[in-house]
Design a protein around this motif. Structure first.
Motif, PDB file in Angstrom:
ATOM      1  N   ASP A   1     -22.109  -6.048  18.386  1.00 19.80           N
ATOM      2  CA  ASP A   1     -21.551  -7.336  17.793  1.00 19.80           C
ATOM      3  C   ASP A   1     -20.407  -7.077  16.795  1.00 19.80           C
ATOM      4  O   ASP A   1     -20.306  -7.467  15.825  1.00 19.80           O
ATOM      5  N   GLY A   2     -19.499  -6.136  17.230  1.00 22.62           N
ATOM      6  CA  GLY A   2     -18.433  -5.660  16.480  1.00 22.62           C
ATOM      7  C   GLY A   2     -18.593  -4.932  14.987  1.00 22.62           C
ATOM      8  O   GLY A   2     -17.879  -4.987  14.276  1.00 22.62           O
ATOM      9  N   THR A   3     -19.909  -4.215  14.870  1.00 20.00           N
ATOM     10  CA  THR A   3     -20.246  -3.582  13.709  1.00 20.00           C
ATOM     11  C   THR A   3     -20.430  -2.409  14.097  1.00 20.00           C
ATOM     12  O   THR A   3     -21.023  -1.806  15.190  1.00 20.00           O
TER      13      THR A   3
ATOM     14  N   GLU B   1     -23.416  -0.829   7.056  1.00 25.55           N
ATOM     15  CA  GLU B   1     -22.932  -1.666   8.112  1.00 25.55           C
ATOM     16  C   GLU B   1     -21.668  -2.211   8.128  1.00 25.55           C
ATOM     17  O   GLU B   1     -21.217  -2.767   7.179  1.00 25.55           O
ATOM     18  N   CYS B   2     -20.519  -1.723   8.957  1.00 25.30           N
ATOM     19  CA  CYS B   2     -19.192  -2.292   8.630  1.00 25.30           C
ATOM     20  C   CYS B   2     -18.586  -2.819   9.732  1.00 25.30           C
ATOM     21  O   CYS B   2     -19.356  -2.836  10.844  1.00 25.30           O
ATOM     22  N   ARG B   3     -17.512  -3.621   9.771  1.00 22.50           N
ATOM     23  CA  ARG B   3     -17.099  -4.491  10.877  1.00 22.50           C
ATOM     24  C   ARG B   3     -15.973  -3.631  11.225  1.00 22.50           C
ATOM     25  O   ARG B   3     -14.906  -3.165  10.315  1.00 22.50           O
TER      26      ARG B   3
ATOM     27  N   ASP C   1     -13.324  -4.684  12.787  1.00 19.96           N
ATOM     28  CA  ASP C   1     -11.925  -5.544  12.631  1.00 19.96           C
ATOM     29  C   ASP C   1     -11.685  -5.454  11.213  1.00 19.96           C
ATOM     30  O   ASP C   1     -10.404  -6.051  10.929  1.00 19.96           O
TER      31      ASP C   1
ATOM     32  N   ALA D   1     -15.011  -4.398   4.244  1.00 17.21           N
ATOM     33  CA  ALA D   1     -15.305  -4.383   5.672  1.00 17.21           C
ATOM     34  C   ALA D   1     -17.049  -4.393   5.724  1.00 17.21           C
ATOM     35  O   ALA D   1     -17.450  -4.447   6.863  1.00 17.21           O
TER      36      ALA D   1
ATOM     37  N   VAL E   1     -20.465  -5.304   5.858  1.00 21.76           N
ATOM     38  CA  VAL E   1     -21.311  -6.547   6.392  1.00 21.76           C
ATOM     39  C   VAL E   1     -22.066  -7.173   5.399  1.00 21.76           C
ATOM     40  O   VAL E   1     -22.049  -8.622   5.099  1.00 21.76           O
TER      41      VAL E   1
END
Length: 257
Positions: free
Chosen positions: A42-44, A64-66, A68, A91, A93
């Motif tokens: 899921d983008g992380t 946990e980081c994104r 984007d 970044a 979450v």
């Protein structure tokens, strides 16, 4: 398996890899050195928080980081350190999570490469003994024995010394892109001059195997050079032959590589 259970298992595997890389007797990382990461979906992704110890890492030491939130930084020509720190914090979450390592930026990039789900960055004494000399580039380019090819690939990416932080992440991206264009595959090992080693792969086993085999290769390189005789590297044809052998591919699968 539910999504939650799958993510929990993935995090457990990341912690297990971290503990393996952080074992003191292996001389791969001491104190707060090194970091690890894994795709979370899921983008992380999860990455070791700044200042955590690999050998004793717990859930609390993973942030946990994104993707984007960090990947756009690689396109920025220059950015003050304070702005990089702000981006790292933004970044996350969870706003209450610990600050991710500044090297989370290159972890974010490497985890976007095909087949890469885990990354491990360490500072092995045996490998740095070469990376702190003029032999570092040769060590990256040439291979001495078959298992080095099986676990570390046909050659490693070599990144000339760059100040840690955003500039290093950009230098890694540039070097990896050049490698992929030339070799037509993602690397297994990246060597950072005067700094350390990055191993990447689809499984924790692949990352650990590449790290340990690179350490073995470094020790053999130094040992062979100490005899005073010229090192006898495998020829390019021999390297290609080993890399393409069906039995070696079978062994890679059996080892989880």
């Amino acid at each position: 398996m539910s999504k939650a259970a799958g993510l929990a298992e993935l995090k457990t595997r990341l912690l297990g890899l971290s503990h393996q890389l952080g074992q003191e007797e292996r001389d791969l990382a001491i104190l707060g050195e090194g970091n690890t990461s894994a795709r979370a979906g899921d983008g992380t992704f999860w990455v070791k928080a700044s200042g955590s110890n690999l050998g004793s890492l717990t859930d609390a030491g993973l942030t946990e980081c994104r993707f984007d939130g960090l990947l756009p930084l690689l396109k920025v020509r220059s950015l003050p350190d304070a702005a990089v720190d702000e981006a790292l914090l933004a970044a996350r979450v969870e706003a209450s999570a610990r600050k991710p390592s500044v090297e989370a930026i290159f972890h974010a990039y490497l985890l976007t490469l095909p087949g890469v789900n885990f990354v491990g960055h360490t500072h092995p004494i045996a490998v740095n003994a070469l990376l702190c000399t003029r032999h570092g580039r040769t060590f990256a380019k040439r291979r001495l024995f078959p298992d080095e090819i099986v676990c570390c690939g046909v050659e490693s990416v070599f990144v000339p010394y760059t100040d840690p932080g955003l500039k290093l992440s950009q230098a890694i991206k540039h070097a990896v892109e050049g490698y992929i264009k030339r070799v037509q595959r993602a690397p297994r090992v990246i060597l950072l001059e005067n700094h350390g080693l990055i191993a990447l792969g689809g499984t924790p086993e692949a990352v650990l195997a590449a790290t340990l085999m690179a350490v073995k290769a470094a020790r053999i390189f130094v040992g062979a050079a100490s005899t005073g005789a010229a090192l006898r590297f495998l020829t390019p044809a021999q390297v290609v032959r080993i890399a393409g052998r069906p039995d070696e591919h079978y062994r890679q699968k059996a080892l989880g590589l």
